[in-house]
Scaffold this motif. Sequence first.
Motif, PDB file in Angstrom:
ATOM      1  N   GLU A   6      50.538 -31.258 -42.241  1.00 49.96           N
ATOM      2  CA  GLU A   6      51.947 -31.118 -41.680  1.00 49.96           C
ATOM      3  C   GLU A   6      52.132 -32.638 -40.837  1.00 49.96           C
ATOM      4  OE1 GLU A   6      53.341 -28.918 -42.319  1.00 49.96           O
ATOM      5  OE2 GLU A   6      52.436 -27.476 -43.176  1.00 49.96           O
ATOM      6  N   ASN A   7      53.436 -32.353 -40.891  1.00 44.83           N
ATOM      7  CA  ASN A   7      54.168 -33.575 -40.066  1.00 44.83           C
ATOM      8  C   ASN A   7      54.216 -33.597 -38.793  1.00 44.83           C
ATOM      9  OD1 ASN A   7      56.282 -35.043 -38.940  1.00 44.83           O
ATOM     10  ND2 ASN A   7      57.492 -35.731 -41.026  1.00 44.83           N
ATOM     11  N   PRO A   8      53.834 -34.439 -37.543  1.00 47.57           N
ATOM     12  CA  PRO A   8      52.926 -34.704 -36.886  1.00 47.57           C
ATOM     13  C   PRO A   8      54.853 -34.362 -35.709  1.00 47.57           C
ATOM     14  CG  PRO A   8      52.850 -36.469 -37.791  1.00 47.57           C
ATOM     15  CD  PRO A   8      52.936 -35.833 -37.949  1.00 47.57           C
ATOM     16  N   CYS A   9      56.046 -34.790 -35.506  1.00 42.34           N
ATOM     17  CA  CYS A   9      56.724 -34.692 -35.870  1.00 42.34           C
ATOM     18  C   CYS A   9      56.869 -33.505 -34.417  1.00 42.34           C
ATOM     19  CB  CYS A   9      58.001 -34.725 -36.347  1.00 42.34           C
ATOM     20  SG  CYS A   9      59.652 -34.857 -35.496  1.00 42.34           S
ATOM     21  N   VAL A  10      57.734 -32.992 -32.894  1.00 39.83           N
ATOM     22  CA  VAL A  10      57.102 -32.283 -32.011  1.00 39.83           C
ATOM     23  C   VAL A  10      58.964 -31.743 -32.173  1.00 39.83           C
ATOM     24  CG1 VAL A  10      55.144 -31.543 -31.752  1.00 39.83           C
ATOM     25  CG2 VAL A  10      56.473 -33.489 -30.721  1.00 39.83           C
ATOM     26  N   SER A  11      59.993 -32.914 -32.848  1.00 42.55           N
ATOM     27  CA  SER A  11      61.526 -32.915 -32.410  1.00 42.55           C
ATOM     28  C   SER A  11      61.530 -33.182 -31.245  1.00 42.55           C
ATOM     29  CB  SER A  11      62.518 -31.635 -32.172  1.00 42.55           C
ATOM     30  OG  SER A  11      61.973 -31.126 -34.091  1.00 42.55           O
ATOM     31  N   ILE A  12      60.983 -34.131 -30.487  1.00 38.02           N
ATOM     32  CA  ILE A  12      61.480 -35.201 -29.236  1.00 38.02           C
ATOM     33  C   ILE A  12      61.454 -36.213 -29.243  1.00 38.02           C
ATOM     34  CG2 ILE A  12      60.327 -36.230 -27.533  1.00 38.02           C
ATOM     35  CD1 ILE A  12      58.334 -33.469 -27.109  1.00 38.02           C
ATOM     36  N   CYS A  13      61.331 -36.732 -30.486  1.00 32.78           N
ATOM     37  CA  CYS A  13      61.704 -38.294 -30.885  1.00 32.78           C
ATOM     38  C   CYS A  13      62.286 -39.411 -30.427  1.00 32.78           C
ATOM     39  CB  CYS A  13      63.077 -37.730 -32.291  1.00 32.78           C
ATOM     40  SG  CYS A  13      62.466 -36.611 -33.461  1.00 32.78           S
ATOM     41  N   GLN A  14      61.569 -39.692 -29.114  1.00 32.30           N
ATOM     42  CA  GLN A  14      62.216 -41.197 -27.948  1.00 32.30           C
ATOM     43  C   GLN A  14      61.558 -41.607 -28.312  1.00 32.30           C
ATOM     44  OE1 GLN A  14      62.281 -39.330 -24.742  1.00 32.30           O
ATOM     45  NE2 GLN A  14      63.423 -37.999 -24.682  1.00 32.30           N
ATOM     46  N   LEU A  15      62.003 -42.742 -29.043  1.00 32.48           N
ATOM     47  CA  LEU A  15      60.678 -43.978 -29.155  1.00 32.48           C
ATOM     48  C   LEU A  15      61.161 -44.550 -27.767  1.00 32.48           C
ATOM     49  CD1 LEU A  15      62.555 -45.589 -32.547  1.00 32.48           C
ATOM     50  CD2 LEU A  15      59.859 -44.331 -32.013  1.00 32.48           C
ATOM     51  N   SER A  16      59.506 -45.162 -27.311  1.00 32.07           N
ATOM     52  CA  SER A  16      59.157 -46.448 -26.220  1.00 32.07           C
ATOM     53  C   SER A  16      58.169 -47.999 -26.867  1.00 32.07           C
ATOM     54  CB  SER A  16      58.558 -45.435 -25.544  1.00 32.07           C
ATOM     55  OG  SER A  16      58.196 -46.585 -23.994  1.00 32.07           O
ATOM     56  N   GLU A  28      57.141 -47.077 -38.228  1.00 31.14           N
ATOM     57  CA  GLU A  28      57.137 -47.546 -39.351  1.00 31.14           C
ATOM     58  C   GLU A  28      55.922 -46.249 -40.116  1.00 31.14           C
ATOM     59  OE1 GLU A  28      57.456 -50.054 -42.837  1.00 31.14           O
ATOM     60  OE2 GLU A  28      57.397 -49.837 -40.887  1.00 31.14           O
ATOM     61  N   GLU A  29      55.319 -45.946 -39.410  1.00 34.45           N
ATOM     62  CA  GLU A  29      54.788 -44.380 -39.958  1.00 34.45           C
ATOM     63  C   GLU A  29      55.937 -43.897 -39.850  1.00 34.45           C
ATOM     64  OE1 GLU A  29      50.116 -45.365 -37.772  1.00 34.45           O
ATOM     65  OE2 GLU A  29      51.460 -44.348 -36.467  1.00 34.45           O
ATOM     66  N   ILE A  30      56.322 -43.421 -39.220  1.00 34.49           N
ATOM     67  CA  ILE A  30      57.249 -42.545 -38.821  1.00 34.49           C
ATOM     68  C   ILE A  30      57.985 -42.658 -40.848  1.00 34.49           C
ATOM     69  CG2 ILE A  30      59.877 -41.320 -38.497  1.00 34.49           C
ATOM     70  CD1 ILE A  30      58.399 -42.005 -35.258  1.00 34.49           C
ATOM     71  N   ARG A  31      58.423 -44.001 -40.908  1.00 32.66           N
ATOM     72  CA  ARG A  31      59.367 -44.117 -42.364  1.00 32.66           C
ATOM     73  C   ARG A  31      58.447 -44.182 -43.874  1.00 32.66           C
ATOM     74  NH1 ARG A  31      61.074 -49.899 -40.051  1.00 32.66           N
ATOM     75  NH2 ARG A  31      62.983 -49.632 -38.648  1.00 32.66           N
ATOM     76  N   GLN A  32      56.949 -44.121 -43.213  1.00 29.56           N
ATOM     77  CA  GLN A  32      56.230 -43.639 -44.527  1.00 29.56           C
ATOM     78  C   GLN A  32      55.812 -42.664 -44.843  1.00 29.56           C
ATOM     79  OE1 GLN A  32      53.801 -47.128 -43.937  1.00 29.56           O
ATOM     80  NE2 GLN A  32      55.433 -48.859 -44.247  1.00 29.56           N
ATOM     81  N   TRP A  33      55.880 -41.772 -44.037  1.00 35.60           N
ATOM     82  CA  TRP A  33      55.327 -40.235 -43.905  1.00 35.60           C
ATOM     83  C   TRP A  33      55.139 -39.942 -45.302  1.00 35.60           C
ATOM     84  CZ3 TRP A  33      51.235 -38.156 -41.350  1.00 35.60           C
ATOM     85  CH2 TRP A  33      51.130 -36.611 -41.223  1.00 35.60           C
ATOM     86  N   LYS A  34      56.938 -39.415 -46.300  1.00 39.90           N
ATOM     87  CA  LYS A  34      56.822 -38.601 -47.189  1.00 39.90           C
ATOM     88  C   LYS A  34      56.194 -39.243 -48.301  1.00 39.90           C
ATOM     89  CE  LYS A  34      61.297 -36.473 -45.689  1.00 39.90           C
ATOM     90  NZ  LYS A  34      62.242 -36.172 -45.810  1.00 39.90           N
ATOM     91  N   SER A  35      56.146 -41.067 -48.508  1.00 37.29           N
ATOM     92  CA  SER A  35      55.142 -41.803 -49.624  1.00 37.29           C
ATOM     93  C   SER A  35      53.441 -41.937 -49.038  1.00 37.29           C
ATOM     94  CB  SER A  35      55.888 -42.436 -49.914  1.00 37.29           C
ATOM     95  OG  SER A  35      55.987 -43.579 -48.406  1.00 37.29           O
ATOM     96  N   MET A  36      53.225 -41.683 -48.124  1.00 33.55           N
ATOM     97  CA  MET A  36      52.213 -41.557 -47.975  1.00 33.55           C
ATOM     98  C   MET A  36      50.805 -40.325 -48.822  1.00 33.55           C
ATOM     99  SD  MET A  36      51.432 -42.084 -43.858  1.00 33.55           S
ATOM    100  CE  MET A  36      52.195 -43.643 -42.828  1.00 33.55           C
ATOM    101  N   LYS A  37      49.528 -40.420 -49.330  1.00 35.05           N
ATOM    102  CA  LYS A  37      48.952 -39.579 -49.659  1.00 35.05           C
ATOM    103  C   LYS A  37      48.468 -38.942 -48.893  1.00 35.05           C
ATOM    104  CE  LYS A  37      49.037 -41.885 -54.166  1.00 35.05           C
ATOM    105  NZ  LYS A  37      49.769 -41.002 -54.696  1.00 35.05           N
ATOM    106  N   ARG A  38      47.564 -37.904 -49.258  1.00 34.36           N
ATOM    107  CA  ARG A  38      46.657 -37.383 -48.356  1.00 34.36           C
ATOM    108  C   ARG A  38      45.567 -37.832 -47.193  1.00 34.36           C
ATOM    109  NH1 ARG A  38      42.833 -33.628 -47.003  1.00 34.36           N
ATOM    110  NH2 ARG A  38      43.112 -31.784 -46.011  1.00 34.36           N
ATOM    111  N   PRO A  39      44.976 -38.831 -47.726  1.00 31.87           N
ATOM    112  CA  PRO A  39      43.914 -39.668 -46.428  1.00 31.87           C
ATOM    113  C   PRO A  39      44.407 -40.314 -45.732  1.00 31.87           C
ATOM    114  CG  PRO A  39      43.046 -39.618 -49.086  1.00 31.87           C
ATOM    115  CD  PRO A  39      45.150 -39.020 -48.965  1.00 31.87           C
TER     116      PRO A  39
END
Length: 58
Positions: A6-16, A28-39
């Motif tokens: 599952e996507n770890p997003c908790v809908s706070i979405c504030q960058l620091s 970068e991890e957020i951008r690439q999430w959908k294209s990442m493989k399970r491992p």
Amino acid sequence: MAKKIENPCVSICQLSGGLCVGCGRTVEEIRQWKSMKRPEKMKTVKRADERLKKISRD
């Protein structure tokens, strides 16, 4: 069949400093999430969790 990571997003979405304070992932991890493989998703979730723990200790 392997369980979906599952996507770890908790809908706070504030960058620091390039890090989401809600889920602990980098931009970068957020951008690439959908294209990442399970491992890779599993490693990302683990790193994000460690970052959040470190932030809460500081």
